[in-house]
Design a protein around this motif. Structure first.
Motif, PDB file in Angstrom:
ATOM      1  N   TYR A 196       0.842  -1.199   0.000  1.00  0.00           N
ATOM      2  CA  TYR A 196       0.000   0.000   0.000  1.00  0.00           C
ATOM      3  C   TYR A 196       0.875   1.246   0.000  1.00  0.00           C
ATOM      4  N   ARG A 235     -11.467  -9.166   0.238  1.00  0.00           N
ATOM      5  CA  ARG A 235     -11.237  -8.496  -1.057  1.00  0.00           C
ATOM      6  C   ARG A 235     -12.079  -7.221  -1.147  1.00  0.00           C
ATOM      7  N   ARG A 237     -10.808  -2.873  -1.036  1.00  0.00           N
ATOM      8  CA  ARG A 237     -11.195  -1.766  -1.928  1.00  0.00           C
ATOM      9  C   ARG A 237     -11.453  -0.481  -1.146  1.00  0.00           C
ATOM     10  N   ASP A 296      -7.428   1.304  -6.905  1.00  0.00           N
ATOM     11  CA  ASP A 296      -6.300   0.405  -7.153  1.00  0.00           C
ATOM     12  C   ASP A 296      -4.968   1.110  -7.427  1.00  0.00           C
ATOM     13  N   GLN A 354      -0.445  -2.503  -4.765  1.00  0.00           N
ATOM     14  CA  GLN A 354       0.108  -3.490  -5.687  1.00  0.00           C
ATOM     15  C   GLN A 354       0.007  -4.839  -4.997  1.00  0.00           C
TER      16      GLN A 354
END
Length: 104
Positions: free
Chosen positions: A8, A81, A85, A91, A95
């Motif tokens: 992040y 997941r 977000r 995004d 990575q």
């Protein structure tokens, strides 16, 4: 053993990011079936030439790449997941790398 490394970038509000990451995201992720170990970076993240724009690195360990795929198909994996977000909505601030390891 396979790993999933999530990197992040430094968010605009570090305190809010860390609060959400440790209070909500990590507990969700630790429920993912097949997860063997979860490590998180501690302290500043540097490069050989100085500081970086990376704030946090999470490393998740699984038996193999198939186990990662199965884990994230589960309801717990889907919840983690979806929550990820919230930490990096477009995004651009994250990575992810998935790979198997071998000793050499």
């Amino acid at each position: 053993m396979a790993r999933m490394v999530v990197i992040y970038r430094t968010p605009s509000d570090v305190e809010a990011f860390d609060r959400h990451y440790f209070d909500i995201h990590v507990p969700l992720a630790k429920k993912i079936p097949g997860l063997r170990k979860y490590e998180v970076s501690d302290g500043p993240i540097a490069t050989p030439v100085g500081s970086s724009n990376v704030h946090r690195i999470g490393t998740l360990y699984f038996d193999d790449l198939a186990a990662i795929e199965k884990a994230f198909a589960s309801p717990e994996g889907q919840a983690a997941r979806a929550d990820r977000r919230l930490l990096a909505p477009d995004d651009s601030g994250v990575q992810m790398f998935l790979f198997d390891n071998r000793e050499v």
